[in-house]
Write a protein that holds these residues in place. Structure first.
Motif, PDB file in Angstrom:
ATOM      1  N   ARG A 130     -40.363  67.171 -25.072  1.00  0.00           N
ATOM      2  CA  ARG A 130     -40.499  66.122 -26.073  1.00  0.00           C
ATOM      3  C   ARG A 130     -41.280  66.545 -27.312  1.00  0.00           C
ATOM      4  O   ARG A 130     -41.133  65.961 -28.365  1.00  0.00           O
ATOM      5  N   PHE A 131     -42.157  67.544 -27.192  1.00  0.00           N
ATOM      6  CA  PHE A 131     -42.921  68.016 -28.344  1.00  0.00           C
ATOM      7  C   PHE A 131     -43.446  69.416 -28.061  1.00  0.00           C
ATOM      8  O   PHE A 131     -43.631  69.801 -26.910  1.00  0.00           O
ATOM      9  N   GLU A 132     -43.648  70.164 -29.132  1.00  0.00           N
ATOM     10  CA  GLU A 132     -44.190  71.515 -29.008  1.00  0.00           C
ATOM     11  C   GLU A 132     -45.705  71.470 -29.088  1.00  0.00           C
ATOM     12  O   GLU A 132     -46.289  70.486 -29.552  1.00  0.00           O
ATOM     13  N   HIS A 133     -46.341  72.532 -28.642  1.00  0.00           N
ATOM     14  CA  HIS A 133     -47.795  72.634 -28.728  1.00  0.00           C
ATOM     15  C   HIS A 133     -48.220  72.463 -30.186  1.00  0.00           C
ATOM     16  O   HIS A 133     -47.724  73.153 -31.073  1.00  0.00           O
ATOM     17  N   GLY A 134     -49.111  71.510 -30.433  1.00  0.00           N
ATOM     18  CA  GLY A 134     -49.562  71.219 -31.790  1.00  0.00           C
ATOM     19  C   GLY A 134     -48.659  70.280 -32.558  1.00  0.00           C
ATOM     20  O   GLY A 134     -48.970  69.907 -33.684  1.00  0.00           O
ATOM     21  N   GLY A 135     -47.537  69.889 -31.948  1.00  0.00           N
ATOM     22  CA  GLY A 135     -46.579  69.008 -32.619  1.00  0.00           C
ATOM     23  C   GLY A 135     -46.894  67.534 -32.406  1.00  0.00           C
ATOM     24  O   GLY A 135     -47.805  67.166 -31.654  1.00  0.00           O
ATOM     25  N   THR A 136     -46.105  66.699 -33.065  1.00  0.00           N
ATOM     26  CA  THR A 136     -46.289  65.247 -32.980  1.00  0.00           C
ATOM     27  C   THR A 136     -45.705  64.701 -31.685  1.00  0.00           C
ATOM     28  O   THR A 136     -44.565  65.008 -31.320  1.00  0.00           O
ATOM     29  N   ILE A 137     -46.483  63.880 -30.994  1.00  0.00           N
ATOM     30  CA  ILE A 137     -46.010  63.226 -29.772  1.00  0.00           C
ATOM     31  C   ILE A 137     -45.063  62.099 -30.190  1.00  0.00           C
ATOM     32  O   ILE A 137     -45.440  61.247 -31.009  1.00  0.00           O
ATOM     33  N   PRO A 138     -43.836  62.065 -29.675  1.00  0.00           N
ATOM     34  CA  PRO A 138     -42.892  61.010 -30.058  1.00  0.00           C
ATOM     35  C   PRO A 138     -43.444  59.615 -29.768  1.00  0.00           C
ATOM     36  O   PRO A 138     -44.182  59.403 -28.794  1.00  0.00           O
ATOM     37  N   HIS A 139     -43.066  58.659 -30.615  1.00  0.00           N
ATOM     38  CA  HIS A 139     -43.626  57.309 -30.554  1.00  0.00           C
ATOM     39  C   HIS A 139     -43.372  56.606 -29.220  1.00  0.00           C
ATOM     40  O   HIS A 139     -44.169  55.778 -28.789  1.00  0.00           O
ATOM     41  N   GLU A 140     -42.289  56.932 -28.543  1.00  0.00           N
ATOM     42  CA  GLU A 140     -42.014  56.262 -27.262  1.00  0.00           C
ATOM     43  C   GLU A 140     -43.102  56.546 -26.225  1.00  0.00           C
ATOM     44  O   GLU A 140     -43.304  55.778 -25.287  1.00  0.00           O
ATOM     45  N   VAL A 150     -50.152  65.719 -31.117  1.00  0.00           N
ATOM     46  CA  VAL A 150     -50.888  64.983 -32.156  1.00  0.00           C
ATOM     47  C   VAL A 150     -50.245  63.624 -32.379  1.00  0.00           C
ATOM     48  O   VAL A 150     -49.022  63.483 -32.340  1.00  0.00           O
ATOM     49  N   ALA A 151     -51.099  62.613 -32.602  1.00  0.00           N
ATOM     50  CA  ALA A 151     -50.625  61.267 -32.951  1.00  0.00           C
ATOM     51  C   ALA A 151     -51.527  60.710 -34.035  1.00  0.00           C
ATOM     52  O   ALA A 151     -52.725  60.993 -34.056  1.00  0.00           O
ATOM     53  N   GLU A 152     -50.950  59.934 -34.942  1.00  0.00           N
ATOM     54  CA  GLU A 152     -51.719  59.355 -36.047  1.00  0.00           C
ATOM     55  C   GLU A 152     -51.054  58.061 -36.472  1.00  0.00           C
ATOM     56  O   GLU A 152     -49.839  57.908 -36.368  1.00  0.00           O
ATOM     57  N   ARG A 153     -51.876  57.099 -36.925  1.00  0.00           N
ATOM     58  CA  ARG A 153     -51.350  55.843 -37.479  1.00  0.00           C
ATOM     59  C   ARG A 153     -51.922  55.627 -38.861  1.00  0.00           C
ATOM     60  O   ARG A 153     -53.055  55.952 -39.123  1.00  0.00           O
TER      61      ARG A 153
END
Length: 197
Positions: A37-47, A194-197
């Motif tokens: 679902r995501f690569e190391h250091g990448g964005t975690i999908p919203h689901e 990573v996640a951000e709002r």
């Protein structure tokens, strides 16, 4: 909420006190942990984010390289390294995994860390906010948060022997479990999203 996040922007737990840096969880970095679902250091999908921010609160799939043959248990800790105000990273999930009982060796499917219906071989422990997987819900305006999926290969005959905080391991607070592990760590690995709002 954006104002609060902005005001607390410089307050972060950091990873100096994360599970990864605790004395009892040191060991060789031999495990490669990945997700489709995501690569190391990448964005975690919203689901995979928490329900309060519109996500589905479903844990992502995880795959890891083969641990040493003497491994009898795997400890998985999911932490928010950038949680504000807290002195230590927030534990979003803590679980013991019996590698011999997994449906597919070295793999957890999506949703495997559910408190209500964990995958075979997964024993859900307490986290900072309850039981089971709790997806990212960073404060709006606080900036990017790093979420680590840390996996530790242990050699122990008894899961109860992992924690010595006085309470049974299923009821012990996550920091008590993490800081009191005495079973040898034969290998470890981590994946950061990573996640951000």
């Amino acid at each position: 909420m954006t104002l609060l996040g902005t005001l607390l922007r410089n307050q972060r737990a950091r990873d100096a006190r994360s599970a990864w840096n605790l004395p009892g969880l040191q060991g060789p970095d031999l495990l490669t942990v990945t997700s489709s679902r995501f690569e190391h250091g990448g964005t975690i999908p919203h689901e995979h984010a928490g329900k309060r921010v519109g996500g589905l609160d479903v844990s992502p799939d995880l795959t890891w390289s083969a641990p040493p043959p003497e491994t009898t248990a795997l400890l998985l800790a999911v932490e928010d390294l950038d949680a504000p105000i807290l002195p230590t990273p927030a534990v979003h999930c803590l679980a013991l995994i019996d590698p011999a009982r997994l449906d597919v060796a070295g793999h957890l499917p999506p949703g495997a860390l559910s408190a209500r219906a964990p995958a075979a071989g997964v024993r859900i422990l307490r986290s900072t906010v309850g039981r089971g997987y709790h997806g990212p819900e960073p404060l709006k305006g606080h900036g990017p948060h790093r979420y680590t999926f840390e996996l530790f290969a242990l050699t122990t005959e008894d899961g109860e022997a992992l924690a010595h905080g006085g309470a049974p391991i299923d009821r012990a607070r996550p920091r008590i479990v993490l800081s009191s592990i005495t079973a040898p760590v034969t290998a470890r690995g981590r994946l950061t999203g990573v996640a951000e709002r």
